[in-house]
Scaffold this motif. Structure first.
Motif, PDB file in Angstrom:
ATOM      1  N   UNK A  76       0.710  -1.099  -0.004  1.00  7.77           N
ATOM      2  CA  UNK A  76       0.092   0.058  -0.094  1.00  7.77           C
ATOM      3  C   UNK A  76       0.941   1.243   0.006  1.00  7.77           C
ATOM      4  N   UNK A  77       0.678   2.101  -1.035  1.00  5.57           N
ATOM      5  CA  UNK A  77       1.409   3.270  -0.941  1.00  5.57           C
ATOM      6  C   UNK A  77       0.724   4.494  -1.359  1.00  5.57           C
ATOM      7  N   UNK A  78       0.711   5.515  -0.767  1.00  6.96           N
ATOM      8  CA  UNK A  78      -0.261   6.708  -1.072  1.00  6.96           C
ATOM      9  C   UNK A  78       0.348   7.468  -1.970  1.00  6.96           C
ATOM     10  N   UNK A  79      -0.359   8.152  -2.637  1.00 13.55           N
ATOM     11  CA  UNK A  79       0.342   9.467  -3.602  1.00 13.55           C
ATOM     12  C   UNK A  79       0.786  10.666  -2.818  1.00 13.55           C
ATOM     13  N   UNK A  80       1.700  11.437  -3.191  1.00 14.69           N
ATOM     14  CA  UNK A  80       2.083  12.620  -2.381  1.00 14.69           C
ATOM     15  C   UNK A  80       1.073  13.714  -2.957  1.00 14.69           C
ATOM     16  N   UNK A  81       0.835  14.671  -2.316  1.00 21.27           N
ATOM     17  CA  UNK A  81       0.180  15.837  -2.607  1.00 21.27           C
ATOM     18  C   UNK A  81       0.524  16.548  -3.869  1.00 21.27           C
ATOM     19  N   UNK A  82      -0.299  16.922  -4.932  1.00 19.54           N
ATOM     20  CA  UNK A  82       0.144  17.302  -6.042  1.00 19.54           C
ATOM     21  C   UNK A  82       1.149  16.518  -6.936  1.00 19.54           C
ATOM     22  N   UNK A  83       1.224  15.003  -6.436  1.00 18.62           N
ATOM     23  CA  UNK A  83       1.834  14.331  -7.397  1.00 18.62           C
ATOM     24  C   UNK A  83       1.398  14.134  -8.895  1.00 18.62           C
ATOM     25  N   UNK A  98      -9.476   4.461  -1.916  1.00 21.08           N
ATOM     26  CA  UNK A  98     -10.800   4.925  -2.588  1.00 21.08           C
ATOM     27  C   UNK A  98     -10.388   6.532  -3.420  1.00 21.08           C
ATOM     28  N   UNK A  99     -11.399   6.399  -4.377  1.00 23.22           N
ATOM     29  CA  UNK A  99     -11.138   7.154  -5.645  1.00 23.22           C
ATOM     30  C   UNK A  99     -11.272   8.701  -5.105  1.00 23.22           C
ATOM     31  N   UNK A 100     -11.807   8.895  -3.944  1.00 19.58           N
ATOM     32  CA  UNK A 100     -12.177  10.385  -3.415  1.00 19.58           C
ATOM     33  C   UNK A 100     -10.729  10.515  -2.796  1.00 19.58           C
ATOM     34  N   UNK A 101     -10.028   9.685  -2.302  1.00 24.76           N
ATOM     35  CA  UNK A 101      -8.768  10.180  -1.587  1.00 24.76           C
ATOM     36  C   UNK A 101      -7.716  10.411  -2.725  1.00 24.76           C
ATOM     37  N   UNK A 102      -7.698   9.656  -3.780  1.00 27.70           N
ATOM     38  CA  UNK A 102      -6.747   9.664  -5.037  1.00 27.70           C
ATOM     39  C   UNK A 102      -6.992  11.060  -5.608  1.00 27.70           C
ATOM     40  N   UNK A 103      -8.030  11.339  -5.403  1.00 24.91           N
ATOM     41  CA  UNK A 103      -8.448  12.684  -6.162  1.00 24.91           C
ATOM     42  C   UNK A 103      -8.102  13.835  -5.334  1.00 24.91           C
ATOM     43  N   UNK A 104      -7.801  13.805  -4.281  1.00 21.09           N
ATOM     44  CA  UNK A 104      -7.278  14.758  -3.434  1.00 21.09           C
ATOM     45  C   UNK A 104      -5.728  15.033  -3.772  1.00 21.09           C
ATOM     46  N   UNK A 105      -5.161  13.887  -4.110  1.00 26.41           N
ATOM     47  CA  UNK A 105      -3.579  13.943  -4.245  1.00 26.41           C
ATOM     48  C   UNK A 105      -3.123  13.974  -5.634  1.00 26.41           C
ATOM     49  N   UNK A 106      -3.473  13.177  -6.504  1.00 23.81           N
ATOM     50  CA  UNK A 106      -3.075  13.059  -7.716  1.00 23.81           C
ATOM     51  C   UNK A 106      -3.555  14.265  -8.760  1.00 23.81           C
ATOM     52  N   UNK A 107      -2.528  15.121  -9.406  1.00 24.61           N
ATOM     53  CA  UNK A 107      -3.059  16.287  -9.762  1.00 24.61           C
ATOM     54  C   UNK A 107      -4.094  16.053 -10.926  1.00 24.61           C
ATOM     55  N   UNK A 108      -3.902  14.808 -11.780  1.00 27.56           N
ATOM     56  CA  UNK A 108      -4.784  15.007 -12.933  1.00 27.56           C
ATOM     57  C   UNK A 108      -6.047  14.457 -12.730  1.00 27.56           C
ATOM     58  N   UNK A 109      -6.295  13.825 -11.653  1.00 25.95           N
ATOM     59  CA  UNK A 109      -7.642  13.514 -11.365  1.00 25.95           C
ATOM     60  C   UNK A 109      -8.326  14.313 -10.050  1.00 25.95           C
ATOM     61  N   UNK A 110      -7.635  15.388  -9.813  1.00 24.72           N
ATOM     62  CA  UNK A 110      -8.169  16.435  -8.749  1.00 24.72           C
ATOM     63  C   UNK A 110      -9.797  16.658  -8.935  1.00 24.72           C
ATOM     64  N   UNK A 111     -10.653  16.863  -8.293  1.00 25.84           N
ATOM     65  CA  UNK A 111     -12.011  17.121  -8.432  1.00 25.84           C
ATOM     66  C   UNK A 111     -12.456  17.948  -7.153  1.00 25.84           C
ATOM     67  N   UNK A 112     -12.966  19.235  -7.398  1.00 23.67           N
ATOM     68  CA  UNK A 112     -13.146  19.833  -8.726  1.00 23.67           C
ATOM     69  C   UNK A 112     -11.577  20.093  -9.342  1.00 23.67           C
TER      70      UNK A 112
END
Ligand SMILES: [Zn+2]
Length: 428
Positions: A8-15, A64-78
């Motif tokens: 399990x590896x989390x993405x970094x902020x703005x990665x 979860x998708x919503x957590x990934x979307x907080x970090x990975x820049x291309x899938x950030x929502x909004x």
């Protein structure tokens, strides 16, 4: 559905997605293209390019998708305000990203991020790939400048702050290559900070243009507070008395209390003449509009940028002046050749034009006075206030302006080998 990865590896902020997938692939010993295939789908534009897919990434990582979307820049929502971010990813603060294993973490940072204030490390503008970032333990004023920069951002908003800080670097860049005549002149501080960041004799290993930006950052932010303020812009755009007040204040901030604008070799006069009464300049491009957005590209250092880097290091070792390095770096391109600037054939002409005030002045630039051998450069003063609908109506925070058409070509072509000998004499 692909099986979930065991580690399990989390993405970094703005990665960026490519950075995150690359680390996951390294840690699991899977070839990058194979893992990319599992977390991407063909893009709508076709052409075989595959784009990152948040749901597939969630399935493979178990995050979860919503957590990934907080970090990975291309899938950030909004979606983020792309204009407020750089268009090139870079590696982040090494200490902040140390807890993210699997290789270099590449992040897309906002324009206002130059220093990790927590670890006192200079991150700076994207430069030649993977240059080490210097620590600022001995240079607390650079860390303080980052805090002042963030306060400016809160007051002025991203558009005015972006334009103002780059304009600050442009002004410092031009001035660094000119002599200081006053003991408090900021140019002397730049030399001292550069000696800390790029010690004499070590230029071959320690030089980077990013460190030149670091040396001038405190003054770039001090100037930005003036250049970004609507109050001071209105004074600069006003009658000779207003221009005089502006000049006195910017001179004070640069440690040159007797400063007076000049028609040539003076980026401040150029700004008073042609820029202060117009809206902020936009970035030339955004990460969102780059080809390959959400794709698997990881930037590599091009040979020509490595060559240019070596040339700059040699030049700096010879004269210890950082202006040229700053002025020629792509980071300040948007304010060096603004959308309304005169188009020049040669890039060297664009650099010179960014320190000339020609719109409102018909005084000869330089005259020989008496039996002096050096021409005397005329003072710049616009006889009346500029009429500006922009300044009449603007309120903070000013919004990003809209560009009617895509920006024109960059500011002219670089010099060819033989021309370089004619136009640039070593030691100048
Ligand atoms: Zn850090």
């Amino acid at each position: 559905m692909s099986p979930r990865l065991p580690i399990a590896v989390a993405p970094a902020h703005h990665e960026t997605a490519a950075s995150y997938i690359s680390r996951l692939a390294n840690l699991h010993g899977i070839p990058f293209p194979e893992l990319w295939q599992q977390v991407s789908r063909p893009g709508a534009a076709g052409g075989g390019a595959r784009l990152i897919a948040a749901d597939l990434l969630a399935a493979v990582t178990g995050i979860p998708e919503n957590l990934l979307a907080r970090a990975v820049i291309e899938i950030r929502r909004p979606e983020p305000d792309w204009l407020a971010f750089r268009h090139e990813p870079q590696h982040g603060c090494p200490r902040c990203t140390a807890r993210h294993p699997g290789g270099t973490v590449r992040q897309l940072l906002p324009h206002h991020r130059y220093v990790c204030t927590r670890h006192r490390i200079w991150i700076g503008p994207p430069d030649v790939i993977d240059q080490p970032y210097p620590t600022l333990d001995e240079l607390p004023e650079i860390v303080a400048a980052q805090r002042a920069h963030l306060r400016l951002l809160r007051r002025l908003g991203p558009a005015a702050t972006y334009d103002a800080v780059l304009t600050g670097f442009l002004i410092c860049g031009h001035r660094w290559d000119q002599d200081a005549h006053h003991p408090d002149d900021a140019r002397l501080d730049w030399g001292e900070r550069a000696a800390e960041l790029i010690p004499h004799g070590t230029e071959e290993t320690t030089f980077s243009t990013s460190r030149l930006f670091a040396a001038t950052y405190p003054e770039a932010v001090k100037i930005a507070a003036l250049v970004g303020s609507l109050h001071w812009r209105r004074l600069a755009a006003n009658d000779p008395a207003g221009q005089h007040r502006f000049a006195a204040e910017i001179g004070r901030r640069l440690g040159q209390p007797d400063y007076r604008p000049k028609v040539v070799h003076d980026p401040i006069a150029h700004w008073i003449d042609d820029d202060c009464w117009r809206p902020p300049s936009l970035p030339r491009t955004t990460y969102r509009t780059q080809r390959g957005f959400g794709g698997h590209t990881i930037p590599k250092a091009h040979q020509h940028s490595i060559d240019r880097h070596r040339r700059s290091a040699r030049w700096f070792a010879r004269n210890r002046r950082g202006g040229r390095g700053i002025l020629y770096h792509r980071h300040i391109g948007p304010v060096l050749a603004r959308d309304w600037a005169r188009q020049m054939d040669l890039f060297i002409g664009t650099v010179a034009a960014s320190a000339e005030a020609t719109t409102f002045s018909d005084t000869p630039a330089a005259t020989i006075v008496g039996d002096a051998t050096e021409p005397v450069i005329a003072d710049y003063q616009r006889p009346t206030a500029v009429r500006s609908d922009y300044l009449d109506t603007a309120v903070n925070p000013v919004p990003w302006p809209t560009r009617e058409s895509p920006p024109g070509p960059r500011g002219g072509r670089p010099l060819l080998g033989h021309e370089r000998k004619i136009f640039t004499t070593p030691g100048r």
